[in-house]
Design a protein around this motif. Structure first.
Motif, PDB file in Angstrom:
ATOM      1  N   PRO A 222       0.793  -1.235   0.000  1.00  0.00           N
ATOM      2  CA  PRO A 222       0.000   0.000   0.000  1.00  0.00           C
ATOM      3  C   PRO A 222       0.824   1.283   0.000  1.00  0.00           C
ATOM      4  CG  PRO A 222      -0.994  -1.600   1.458  1.00  0.00           C
ATOM      5  CD  PRO A 222       0.315  -2.181   1.034  1.00  0.00           C
ATOM      6  N   ALA A 223       1.917   1.326   0.711  1.00  0.00           N
ATOM      7  CA  ALA A 223       2.733   2.546   0.766  1.00  0.00           C
ATOM      8  C   ALA A 223       3.468   2.799  -0.536  1.00  0.00           C
ATOM      9  CB  ALA A 223       3.730   2.447   1.928  1.00  0.00           C
ATOM     10  N   ARG A 224       3.569   1.790  -1.409  1.00  0.00           N
ATOM     11  CA  ARG A 224       4.328   1.941  -2.645  1.00  0.00           C
ATOM     12  C   ARG A 224       3.462   2.244  -3.871  1.00  0.00           C
ATOM     13  NH1 ARG A 224       6.758  -2.989  -0.701  1.00  0.00           N
ATOM     14  NH2 ARG A 224       5.809  -4.154  -2.426  1.00  0.00           N
ATOM     15  N   LEU A 225       2.160   2.307  -3.712  1.00  0.00           N
ATOM     16  CA  LEU A 225       1.269   2.489  -4.859  1.00  0.00           C
ATOM     17  C   LEU A 225       1.155   3.970  -5.223  1.00  0.00           C
ATOM     18  CD1 LEU A 225      -1.563  -0.068  -3.961  1.00  0.00           C
ATOM     19  CD2 LEU A 225       0.416  -0.393  -5.463  1.00  0.00           C
ATOM     20  N   THR A 226       2.247   4.543  -5.692  1.00  0.00           N
ATOM     21  CA  THR A 226       2.306   5.984  -5.954  1.00  0.00           C
ATOM     22  C   THR A 226       2.190   6.343  -7.429  1.00  0.00           C
ATOM     23  OG1 THR A 226       4.720   5.835  -5.994  1.00  0.00           O
ATOM     24  CG2 THR A 226       3.680   6.391  -3.876  1.00  0.00           C
ATOM     25  N   SER A 227       2.207   5.358  -8.312  1.00  0.00           N
ATOM     26  CA  SER A 227       2.106   5.622  -9.748  1.00  0.00           C
ATOM     27  C   SER A 227       1.444   4.433 -10.423  1.00  0.00           C
ATOM     28  CB  SER A 227       3.495   5.845 -10.351  1.00  0.00           C
ATOM     29  OG  SER A 227       4.251   4.636 -10.311  1.00  0.00           O
ATOM     30  N   LEU A 228       1.018   4.634 -11.669  1.00  0.00           N
ATOM     31  CA  LEU A 228       0.392   3.542 -12.415  1.00  0.00           C
ATOM     32  C   LEU A 228       1.386   2.395 -12.609  1.00  0.00           C
ATOM     33  CD1 LEU A 228      -2.067   2.503 -13.952  1.00  0.00           C
ATOM     34  CD2 LEU A 228      -1.199   3.669 -15.997  1.00  0.00           C
ATOM     35  N   GLY A 229       2.647   2.752 -12.892  1.00  0.00           N
ATOM     36  CA  GLY A 229       3.662   1.716 -13.056  1.00  0.00           C
ATOM     37  C   GLY A 229       3.861   0.914 -11.789  1.00  0.00           C
ATOM     38  N   ALA A 230       3.851   1.607 -10.643  1.00  0.00           N
ATOM     39  CA  ALA A 230       4.004   0.910  -9.362  1.00  0.00           C
ATOM     40  C   ALA A 230       2.834  -0.033  -9.117  1.00  0.00           C
ATOM     41  CB  ALA A 230       4.125   1.917  -8.229  1.00  0.00           C
ATOM     42  N   CYS A 231       1.640   0.388  -9.535  1.00  0.00           N
ATOM     43  CA  CYS A 231       0.456  -0.460  -9.356  1.00  0.00           C
ATOM     44  C   CYS A 231       0.562  -1.733 -10.187  1.00  0.00           C
ATOM     45  CB  CYS A 231      -0.809   0.313  -9.743  1.00  0.00           C
ATOM     46  SG  CYS A 231      -1.212   1.685  -8.648  1.00  0.00           S
ATOM     47  N   MET A 232       0.977  -1.587 -11.444  1.00  0.00           N
ATOM     48  CA  MET A 232       1.094  -2.752 -12.311  1.00  0.00           C
ATOM     49  C   MET A 232       2.191  -3.694 -11.816  1.00  0.00           C
ATOM     50  SD  MET A 232      -1.353  -2.102 -14.306  1.00  0.00           S
ATOM     51  CE  MET A 232      -1.223  -3.265 -15.664  1.00  0.00           C
ATOM     52  N   VAL A 367      -6.769 -14.116 -12.180  1.00  0.00           N
ATOM     53  CA  VAL A 367      -6.141 -13.495 -11.019  1.00  0.00           C
ATOM     54  C   VAL A 367      -5.352 -12.251 -11.408  1.00  0.00           C
ATOM     55  CG1 VAL A 367      -4.413 -13.822  -9.203  1.00  0.00           C
ATOM     56  CG2 VAL A 367      -6.061 -15.634  -9.698  1.00  0.00           C
ATOM     57  N   ALA A 368      -4.517 -12.350 -12.430  1.00  0.00           N
ATOM     58  CA  ALA A 368      -3.668 -11.218 -12.820  1.00  0.00           C
ATOM     59  C   ALA A 368      -4.506  -9.993 -13.181  1.00  0.00           C
ATOM     60  CB  ALA A 368      -2.770 -11.624 -13.987  1.00  0.00           C
ATOM     61  N   LEU A 369      -5.598 -10.203 -13.928  1.00  0.00           N
ATOM     62  CA  LEU A 369      -6.456  -9.102 -14.348  1.00  0.00           C
ATOM     63  C   LEU A 369      -7.146  -8.449 -13.150  1.00  0.00           C
ATOM     64  CD1 LEU A 369      -7.663  -7.502 -16.707  1.00  0.00           C
ATOM     65  CD2 LEU A 369      -9.464  -9.236 -16.860  1.00  0.00           C
ATOM     66  N   ALA A 370      -7.668  -9.269 -12.240  1.00  0.00           N
ATOM     67  CA  ALA A 370      -8.348  -8.727 -11.063  1.00  0.00           C
ATOM     68  C   ALA A 370      -7.383  -7.945 -10.173  1.00  0.00           C
ATOM     69  CB  ALA A 370      -8.987  -9.871 -10.273  1.00  0.00           C
ATOM     70  N   LEU A 371      -6.165  -8.454 -10.034  1.00  0.00           N
ATOM     71  CA  LEU A 371      -5.177  -7.757  -9.195  1.00  0.00           C
ATOM     72  C   LEU A 371      -4.752  -6.436  -9.814  1.00  0.00           C
ATOM     73  CD1 LEU A 371      -2.878 -10.682  -7.977  1.00  0.00           C
ATOM     74  CD2 LEU A 371      -4.669  -9.495  -6.703  1.00  0.00           C
ATOM     75  N   GLU A 372      -4.584  -6.405 -11.141  1.00  0.00           N
ATOM     76  CA  GLU A 372      -4.224  -5.152 -11.801  1.00  0.00           C
ATOM     77  C   GLU A 372      -5.295  -4.086 -11.588  1.00  0.00           C
ATOM     78  OE1 GLU A 372      -3.591  -6.183 -15.847  1.00  0.00           O
ATOM     79  OE2 GLU A 372      -1.638  -7.152 -15.491  1.00  0.00           O
ATOM     80  N   SER A 373      -6.550  -4.460 -11.800  1.00  0.00           N
ATOM     81  CA  SER A 373      -7.659  -3.524 -11.609  1.00  0.00           C
ATOM     82  C   SER A 373      -7.711  -3.034 -10.160  1.00  0.00           C
ATOM     83  CB  SER A 373      -8.974  -4.202 -12.005  1.00  0.00           C
ATOM     84  OG  SER A 373     -10.076  -3.356 -11.762  1.00  0.00           O
TER      85      SER A 373
END
Length: 386
Positions: A222-232, A367-373
């Motif tokens: 959670p602390a690292r989700l600062t950009s779209l790239g980080a989310c993916m 799983v991969a698709l749900a996690l990305e979203s």
């Protein structure tokens, strides 16, 4: 040590089961419910041991007699347990149990049939089970295990006596780890908090550093989700680490089953494959694939609950709630999440995690698709204070 000692923080259910084993309020059908890790199947097996116990005085379910030992070891002739790693329990498996239920017990006591994950019974399997429970034989006892009563067909649950288990407290779990596994107090406290009352998970966290490291990686997301790239990246990493753990859990069993099949068909000794081998191998591989998928989903689900614990901690910190954080060891990361969002947003984030969970478990979204979203939804808002 009695058969009841493994049931952590379940004093009231244990007392009810002990009285039933002594003949007070006995029923031919039981439904054990409770959240994951509360010990539903352990309670059913402990109760089965108590019903078969050969004690001569003392506590019913002594844990020391031959009957108690064989039930707990899974080798008692009159106690059958159906458990599955597949997505569902089919009618053929239940019909096999029903046939066994009609037989007289080998010993002097009960014929006991335990169905773990009764919530995975298919519609046809439920119908086959219902008939057996409606027309029980004198010395047959059914024990079903499910997360909630709503997970079991209403006509089945109405014929069962309900045993409701609860999530044990952190103190109870920590004390259990110290008493049974010799874990030091600090590690036992961490494992108890991090597992959120799940006994099996707590035991794994206390014993295995690799398990602790995998969890540490997940709760740091959670602390690292600062950009779209980080989310993916976070989505891909979570998918990979959970798949790796699931493969570790199933790989050894898969290899053992394949070796047993080769031996049964004489592939090893004769060096050739008989005609019947190919369809048997295909059936085995299909079952293993289904089991691997289920295990991966289970591990992902656990990771999602770890993520929920971080946002829950953030809400607790922001609202000055009393009590110890689940993730006290990463308080700095939790405070980062607090600074980046309101408690209301973190509450919505928990809802988005549960939506992703439902997509994977109920609607078969990859799983991969749900996690990305999900990770994109959890992203730290632009311009937030960090």
């Amino acid at each position: 040590m009695t058969v009841w000692d493994s049931l952590v923080g379940q004093a009231r259910p244990v007392e009810a089961l002990r009285r039933a084993a002594e003949g007070q309020g006995m029923s031919h059908a039981w439904l054990f419910t409770g959240p994951p890790g509360s010990g539903r199947s352990n309670a059913a097996i402990a109760f089965a041991a108590a019903l078969q116990c050969e004690r001569d005085g003392g506590v019913v379910g002594c844990g020391t007699c031959h009957a108690c030992h064989t039930v707990l070891a899974g080798s008692h002739a009159d106690v059958s347990v159906i458990r599955t790693e597949k997505l569902s329990i089919g009618v053929d498996e239940v019909r096999d149990l029903v046939r066994r239920a009609a037989l007289a017990p080998v010993g002097r006591r009960w014929q006991i049939l335990i169905v773990e994950d009764a919530d995975r019974l298919t519609e046809h399997a439920c119908n086959a089970l219902l008939k057996a429970i409606e027309e029980p034989t004198d010395r047959t006892v059914w024990m079903l295990c499910a997360p909630t009563v709503e997970d079991v067909l209403s006509t089945i649950r109405s014929r069962c006596r309900l045993v409701t288990l609860s999530t044990p407290t952190t103190a109870d779990v920590a004390a259990f780890l110290t008493r049974t596994a010799g874990v030091d107090d600090a590690l036992a406290s961490y494992a108890a908090r991090a597992s959120q009352g799940h006994i099996g998970r707590a035991r794994a966290l206390a014993r295995d550093e690799a398990t602790r490291n995998r969890r540490r990686e997940v709760v740091g997301i959670p602390a690292r989700l600062t950009s779209l790239g980080a989310c993916m990246t976070a989505a891909a990493n979570l998918n990979d680490v959970t798949k790796e753990e699931a493969d570790l859990l199933t790989g050894e069993l898969d290899a053992r089953e394949k070796a047993d099949l080769d031996t049964a068909y004489g592939v090893v000794e004769r060096g050739r494959r008989p005609r019947e081998y190919a369809p048997a191998l295909a059936a085995l591989e299909k079952g293993q694939k289904t089991r691997a998928k289920r295990r991966h989903l289970d591990v992902v689900d656990r990771g999602l609950m770890d993520l929920v614990s971080v946002y829950r901690d953030a809400i607790a910190l922001a609202t000055h709630a009393t009590g110890t954080l689940v993730n006290e060891e990463i308080r700095d990361d939790v405070e980062t999440v607090v600074r980046s969002a309101t408690p209301e947003l973190n509450l919505r984030r928990i809802g988005w995690i549960f939506e992703a969970r439902e997509q994977m478990l109920e609607f078969n979204v990859p799983v991969a698709l749900a996690l990305e979203s999900m990770m994109v939804a959890l992203k730290v808002p632009e311009g937030s204070s960090r």
